[in-house]
Structure formats: C-alpha cells, structure tokens
Design a protein around this motif. Sequence first.
Motif, PDB file in Angstrom:
ATOM      1  N   GLY A   5     -54.361  17.490 -25.362  1.00  0.00           N
ATOM      2  CA  GLY A   5     -53.936  16.630 -24.255  1.00  0.00           C
ATOM      3  C   GLY A   5     -52.901  15.609 -24.695  1.00  0.00           C
ATOM      4  O   GLY A   5     -51.934  15.330 -23.982  1.00  0.00           O
ATOM      5  N   GLU A   6     -53.099  15.042 -25.879  1.00  0.00           N
ATOM      6  CA  GLU A   6     -52.128  14.076 -26.404  1.00  0.00           C
ATOM      7  C   GLU A   6     -50.783  14.738 -26.660  1.00  0.00           C
ATOM      8  O   GLU A   6     -49.722  14.168 -26.396  1.00  0.00           O
ATOM      9  N   LEU A   7     -50.823  15.973 -27.181  1.00  0.00           N
ATOM     10  CA  LEU A   7     -49.582  16.701 -27.433  1.00  0.00           C
ATOM     11  C   LEU A   7     -48.836  16.982 -26.132  1.00  0.00           C
ATOM     12  O   LEU A   7     -47.609  16.838 -26.066  1.00  0.00           O
ATOM     13  N   ARG A   8     -49.581  17.367 -25.104  1.00  0.00           N
ATOM     14  CA  ARG A   8     -48.941  17.607 -23.805  1.00  0.00           C
ATOM     15  C   ARG A   8     -48.346  16.334 -23.237  1.00  0.00           C
ATOM     16  O   ARG A   8     -47.270  16.339 -22.641  1.00  0.00           O
ATOM     17  N   ARG A   9     -49.062  15.221 -23.413  1.00  0.00           N
ATOM     18  CA  ARG A   9     -48.548  13.942 -22.915  1.00  0.00           C
ATOM     19  C   ARG A   9     -47.254  13.557 -23.624  1.00  0.00           C
ATOM     20  O   ARG A   9     -46.302  13.071 -23.007  1.00  0.00           O
ATOM     21  N   LEU A  10     -47.208  13.783 -24.944  1.00  0.00           N
ATOM     22  CA  LEU A  10     -45.992  13.479 -25.692  1.00  0.00           C
ATOM     23  C   LEU A  10     -44.830  14.350 -25.245  1.00  0.00           C
ATOM     24  O   LEU A  10     -43.695  13.891 -25.133  1.00  0.00           O
ATOM     25  N   THR A  12     -44.450  15.709 -22.290  1.00  0.00           N
ATOM     26  CA  THR A  12     -44.039  15.252 -20.956  1.00  0.00           C
ATOM     27  C   THR A  12     -43.195  13.987 -21.047  1.00  0.00           C
ATOM     28  O   THR A  12     -42.165  13.851 -20.371  1.00  0.00           O
ATOM     29  N   THR A  13     -43.611  13.062 -21.910  1.00  0.00           N
ATOM     30  CA  THR A  13     -42.851  11.819 -22.086  1.00  0.00           C
ATOM     31  C   THR A  13     -41.465  12.098 -22.648  1.00  0.00           C
ATOM     32  O   THR A  13     -40.455  11.533 -22.199  1.00  0.00           O
ATOM     33  N   THR A  14     -41.417  12.994 -23.645  1.00  0.00           N
ATOM     34  CA  THR A  14     -40.123  13.346 -24.249  1.00  0.00           C
ATOM     35  C   THR A  14     -39.204  14.011 -23.221  1.00  0.00           C
ATOM     36  O   THR A  14     -37.998  13.731 -23.160  1.00  0.00           O
ATOM     37  N   ARG A  15     -39.781  14.894 -22.377  1.00  0.00           N
ATOM     38  CA  ARG A  15     -38.995  15.584 -21.368  1.00  0.00           C
ATOM     39  C   ARG A  15     -38.428  14.584 -20.354  1.00  0.00           C
ATOM     40  O   ARG A  15     -37.274  14.682 -19.942  1.00  0.00           O
ATOM     41  N   LYS A  16     -39.249  13.601 -19.976  1.00  0.00           N
ATOM     42  CA  LYS A  16     -38.772  12.592 -19.023  1.00  0.00           C
ATOM     43  C   LYS A  16     -37.647  11.763 -19.620  1.00  0.00           C
ATOM     44  O   LYS A  16     -36.664  11.434 -18.941  1.00  0.00           O
ATOM     45  N   LYS A  17     -37.770  11.424 -20.901  1.00  0.00           N
ATOM     46  CA  LYS A  17     -36.704  10.658 -21.555  1.00  0.00           C
ATOM     47  C   LYS A  17     -35.418  11.463 -21.618  1.00  0.00           C
ATOM     48  O   LYS A  17     -34.322  10.944 -21.389  1.00  0.00           O
ATOM     49  N   ASP A  18     -35.549  12.760 -21.931  1.00  0.00           N
ATOM     50  CA  ASP A  18     -34.358  13.621 -21.979  1.00  0.00           C
ATOM     51  C   ASP A  18     -33.712  13.732 -20.602  1.00  0.00           C
ATOM     52  O   ASP A  18     -32.483  13.728 -20.484  1.00  0.00           O
ATOM     53  N   ASN A  19     -34.527  13.842 -19.570  1.00  0.00           N
ATOM     54  CA  ASN A  19     -33.987  13.944 -18.215  1.00  0.00           C
ATOM     55  C   ASN A  19     -33.263  12.670 -17.816  1.00  0.00           C
ATOM     56  O   ASN A  19     -32.206  12.723 -17.175  1.00  0.00           O
TER      57      ASN A  19
END
Length: 304
Positions: A5-10, A12-19
């Motif tokens: 779950g923590e890996l998925r959260r990271l 998702t956060t990285t993807r949002k920053k890239d977007n």
Amino acid sequence: MSAIGELRRLKTTTRKKDNRAAFFFLLPWFAGLIVITAGPVAASFVLGFTDYNLIQPPEFSGLENFQRMISDERLHQALAVTFKYVFISVPLQLVAALGLAMLLDRGLRGLAFYRSAFYLPSLLGSSVAIAVLWRQIFGADGLVNQALSLVGIDGRSWISDPSTALSTLIVLNVWTFGAPMVIFLAGLRQIPAMYYEAASVDGAGRWTQFRKITVPLLSPIIFFNLVLQIIHAFQSFTQAFVVSGGTGGPSDSTLFYTLYLYQRGFHNFDMGYASALAWLLLIIIAGFTAINFWAAKRWVFYDD
C-alpha cells in the motif's frame, strides 16, 4: 500489505507530481493556443454576425454579412482572380518542382549546393523585398524589358497591364518551387532502384518508367504537396499587396481574396464583413481539401 500500500501511495504521489510538472511545461503553449489562435478564431466567428467598424461596439446583424456576399461584385472578382491564380500556379509549380527533383536525383556534383540554391526562393518568395524586386523586374524599365530590347522586341509595363499583371504573380509563385522540390527529392530517394532495373530489362523506356513507376510510387508525396500548395496559394497576400500598392490593380486584376478581405477590414473599417469573408475563405479551403482527400482514393497509391 502495508508495504504494498505504501508503494502504491508513493507511485500515485510521484505520478501526480509528474503530471503537475508536465502541465506547467505545457502551460505557455496552452496560453498561446487560447490567446493567439483559439481566441481570435472564436472572436472572428462571432464578429461575422455583427456590424463592427473597429471604433463602436459591434451590433448583431444576423446573416446580413453573408447575404451581402451574393451581390458583392468585387468579392466575385476577387474569387475569380484567386481561383485563376491557384489553378494555374500550383500545377506549374509542382511540375517544375518534380522536374528539378528528378534532375537532382541523378546524383549531380555539388548536390547539396543546388538543393540549397533551389530551396532559397521558397524562403524569400513571400517576403516584401522579393515582391518589391519583382515589381521592378516587370516594370516598364525592368530587367525583362531590357532583355527583350536586346532582340528587338518592345516591352511594356507588365505590372501595369491588366492582361499580364496576374501572370507576373503566377510566375513568382512558380519560382518558389524549392519546398515541394526538396520533398519530391526525398520521395524519389525512397523508390527502390530495382523497379527501374526490372522495367529496363522488360524494354520500358524512360517515359513509361515515369508513368508506371515514378508517378504511382510518388503519388502520396504529390498529394501532400498538392494539398499544401493549394492552401498556401489561397492564403497569398504579400505579393499582390506590394505589387499593386495595396489596391489589387490594375482594374482589380491582382485582387486576391486575402487582399480584398484586408481592404474591407482595415481600409473600410468593416470588420464584421471582413470576419465573414475570413470564414468563407476557411470554408473554401476546407472544401478543396476535402475534395482532394476524396479524389485521392482513386489515384494515390500506398504500399499497404
């Protein structure tokens, strides 16, 4: 599960920053699209249904601007001049471009120099400087008349004669064959030599090889250049404006559609009517483009 779950959260956060980073990088382009392109296009569409003189606020007039086009004799003259210019200059330009491309494709010495030299007119042909030079060349004391006088032929002011003024602009457009020539040359380089070798073994001459091999395999390039040059020819403005002094003369013989649109909008301050003319030009260009794509199914050959 917590680690996953923590890996998925990271992720998702990285993807949002890239977007967000991608959005900020694209923001100047979107701003330019809205302010420079989409905004004026939408405004011209709205103004086409108004009476607007650039000074007072626009007033809604419905379809009045489009109804005026039916009885506008100068508009009809501008359409006739533009159609004649397009239908004559574009085929001649493509023929000249293809002929020179085939000549350069034979592997002449100094190919890079000739390719650059022939491409140069395409860069300069629509400039004000070349239009001024063209007016001097075809003037009463221009280079053309000086050359004719050497063989005992009396010249005339080709620019000032209604029967020849448009022809000088057609010659100018044909002269700017460099861009389609380079594209044709690239297409010729992609045709396998084995096709010509096999045709020669079968006894086919150069003309037969040109009709049966070169034209079919080069047809996508011909189609591309045809569509591109038709659009460019319909948008021609600078040449007619400079040569005629902004009047479209003599006797409206060089009154291009774009020049007439400019006159209505900025000389007569009839921006509402000019906006309607701009949309009519868009419809005309879109119509010719659609016809070309429809006809391409019958003569354009693709490998697949």
